[in-house]
Scaffold this motif. Structure first.
Motif, mmCIF file in Angstrom:
data_model
loop_
_atom_site.group_PDB
_atom_site.id
_atom_site.type_symbol
_atom_site.label_atom_id
_atom_site.label_comp_id
_atom_site.label_asym_id
_atom_site.label_seq_id
_atom_site.Cartn_x
_atom_site.Cartn_y
_atom_site.Cartn_z
ATOM 1 N N GLY A 154 -34.834 -45.841 -17.598
ATOM 2 C CA GLY A 154 -33.647 -46.211 -16.831
ATOM 3 C C GLY A 154 -33.216 -47.639 -17.080
ATOM 4 O O GLY A 154 -33.993 -48.490 -17.499
ATOM 5 N N ARG A 155 -31.961 -47.902 -16.831
ATOM 6 C CA ARG A 155 -31.405 -49.248 -16.999
ATOM 7 C C ARG A 155 -31.139 -49.909 -15.650
ATOM 8 O O ARG A 155 -30.763 -51.059 -15.581
ATOM 9 N N ARG A 156 -31.327 -49.167 -14.572
ATOM 10 C CA ARG A 156 -31.000 -49.658 -13.242
ATOM 11 C C ARG A 156 -32.284 -49.951 -12.471
ATOM 12 O O ARG A 156 -33.140 -49.072 -12.346
ATOM 13 N N LEU A 157 -32.421 -51.161 -11.972
ATOM 14 C CA LEU A 157 -33.584 -51.501 -11.158
ATOM 15 C C LEU A 157 -33.401 -50.942 -9.750
ATOM 16 O O LEU A 157 -32.279 -50.815 -9.262
ATOM 17 N N PRO A 158 -34.500 -50.598 -9.079
ATOM 18 C CA PRO A 158 -34.372 -50.058 -7.724
ATOM 19 C C PRO A 158 -33.848 -51.111 -6.752
ATOM 20 O O PRO A 158 -34.150 -52.294 -6.876
ATOM 21 N N ALA A 159 -33.059 -50.657 -5.808
ATOM 22 C CA ALA A 159 -32.521 -51.553 -4.778
ATOM 23 C C ALA A 159 -33.532 -51.701 -3.653
ATOM 24 O O ALA A 159 -34.160 -50.726 -3.251
ATOM 25 N N ARG A 160 -33.681 -52.899 -3.167
ATOM 26 C CA ARG A 160 -34.568 -53.149 -2.029
ATOM 27 C C ARG A 160 -33.783 -52.903 -0.749
ATOM 28 O O ARG A 160 -32.900 -53.669 -0.401
ATOM 29 N N THR A 161 -34.113 -51.812 -0.077
ATOM 30 C CA THR A 161 -33.459 -51.441 1.172
ATOM 31 C C THR A 161 -34.464 -51.591 2.306
ATOM 32 O O THR A 161 -35.593 -51.138 2.192
ATOM 33 N N ARG A 162 -34.044 -52.231 3.378
ATOM 34 C CA ARG A 162 -34.943 -52.371 4.527
ATOM 35 C C ARG A 162 -34.928 -51.098 5.354
ATOM 36 O O ARG A 162 -33.904 -50.439 5.481
ATOM 37 N N TRP A 163 -36.075 -50.783 5.937
ATOM 38 C CA TRP A 163 -36.186 -49.603 6.803
ATOM 39 C C TRP A 163 -35.221 -49.762 7.967
ATOM 40 O O TRP A 163 -35.139 -50.811 8.579
ATOM 41 N N GLY A 164 -34.448 -48.712 8.265
ATOM 42 C CA GLY A 164 -33.504 -48.760 9.370
ATOM 43 C C GLY A 164 -32.117 -49.239 8.982
ATOM 44 O O GLY A 164 -31.238 -49.300 9.818
ATOM 45 N N ALA A 168 -38.612 -42.577 -10.755
ATOM 46 C CA ALA A 168 -38.497 -42.706 -12.208
ATOM 47 C C ALA A 168 -37.920 -41.443 -12.829
ATOM 48 O O ALA A 168 -37.078 -41.512 -13.727
ATOM 49 N N ILE A 169 -38.340 -40.297 -12.362
ATOM 50 C CA ILE A 169 -37.825 -39.029 -12.888
ATOM 51 C C ILE A 169 -36.357 -38.852 -12.518
ATOM 52 O O ILE A 169 -35.537 -38.435 -13.332
ATOM 53 N N ARG A 170 -36.000 -39.191 -11.280
ATOM 54 C CA ARG A 170 -34.640 -38.977 -10.794
ATOM 55 C C ARG A 170 -33.632 -39.913 -11.446
ATOM 56 O O ARG A 170 -32.545 -39.493 -11.820
ATOM 57 N N VAL A 171 -33.961 -41.189 -11.613
ATOM 58 C CA VAL A 171 -32.973 -42.145 -12.125
ATOM 59 C C VAL A 171 -33.282 -42.665 -13.524
ATOM 60 O O VAL A 171 -32.471 -43.359 -14.107
ATOM 61 N N GLY A 172 -34.432 -42.321 -14.063
ATOM 62 C CA GLY A 172 -34.844 -42.879 -15.339
ATOM 63 C C GLY A 172 -34.242 -42.235 -16.561
ATOM 64 O O GLY A 172 -34.369 -42.757 -17.660
ATOM 65 N N GLY A 173 -33.591 -41.132 -16.388
ATOM 66 C CA GLY A 173 -32.998 -40.474 -17.543
ATOM 67 C C GLY A 173 -33.937 -39.458 -18.169
ATOM 68 O O GLY A 173 -35.057 -39.271 -17.719
ATOM 69 N N PRO A 174 -33.497 -38.821 -19.211
ATOM 70 C CA PRO A 174 -34.266 -37.717 -19.816
ATOM 71 C C PRO A 174 -35.329 -38.201 -20.805
ATOM 72 O O PRO A 174 -35.517 -37.612 -21.848
ATOM 73 N N VAL A 234 -41.690 -50.473 -12.688
ATOM 74 C CA VAL A 234 -41.884 -50.678 -11.257
ATOM 75 C C VAL A 234 -43.375 -50.631 -10.997
ATOM 76 O O VAL A 234 -44.081 -49.780 -11.542
ATOM 77 N N TRP A 235 -43.871 -51.546 -10.186
ATOM 78 C CA TRP A 235 -45.297 -51.620 -9.916
ATOM 79 C C TRP A 235 -45.540 -51.837 -8.423
ATOM 80 O O TRP A 235 -44.661 -52.315 -7.703
ATOM 81 N N ALA A 236 -46.728 -51.469 -7.993
ATOM 82 C CA ALA A 236 -47.150 -51.704 -6.613
ATOM 83 C C ALA A 236 -48.651 -51.961 -6.600
ATOM 84 O O ALA A 236 -49.396 -51.372 -7.390
ATOM 85 N N CYS A 237 -49.085 -52.846 -5.722
ATOM 86 C CA CYS A 237 -50.509 -53.139 -5.548
ATOM 87 C C CYS A 237 -50.903 -52.859 -4.105
ATOM 88 O O CYS A 237 -50.175 -53.224 -3.179
#
Length: 103
Positions: free
Chosen positions: A42-52, A11-17, A86-89
């Motif tokens: 931020g206006r950009r949603l995170p990309a889902r990248t698979r490990w590897g 969030a800090i890196r891509v979310g803007g100031p 962005v959320w996680a459980c």
């Protein structure tokens, strides 16, 4: 802590100031769960990248969300009028009342 660190640092890196809001909530509806919510401008949603599947093994970024994906029971993201959320459980094993139960 890894999940919190990754979501907040993204969030800090891509979310803007703009300010980053974070909330951690614990609830129990059968099994204790922790929910981590992070909102930024931020206006950009995170990309889902698979490990590897990283295009460049030497890249400095891009491994955080695959870690979140591996560690969280569920996670996701959505656009909001003020940015993105962005959320996680995760299951809260440290306070699972049934962990010591004997059948």
């Amino acid at each position: 802590m890894v999940i919190v660190s990754e979501l907040v640092s993204n969030a800090i890196r891509v979310g803007g100031p703009v300010p980053v809001d974070m909330c951690v909530t614990r609830w129990s509806s059968g099994r204790p769960v922790l929910r981590i919510d992070v909102v930024d401008g931020g206006r950009r949603l995170p990309a889902r990248t698979r490990w590897g599947s990283f295009p460049d093994d030497a890249a400095c970024h891009g491994r955080g969300l695959p870690l979140v994906d591996m560690l969280a029971d569920q996670w996701g993201s959505e656009h909001r009028p003020d940015g993105h959320h962005v959320w996680a459980c995760v299951r809260d094993c440290s306070r699972d009342d049934s962990a010591g139960a004997v059948a």
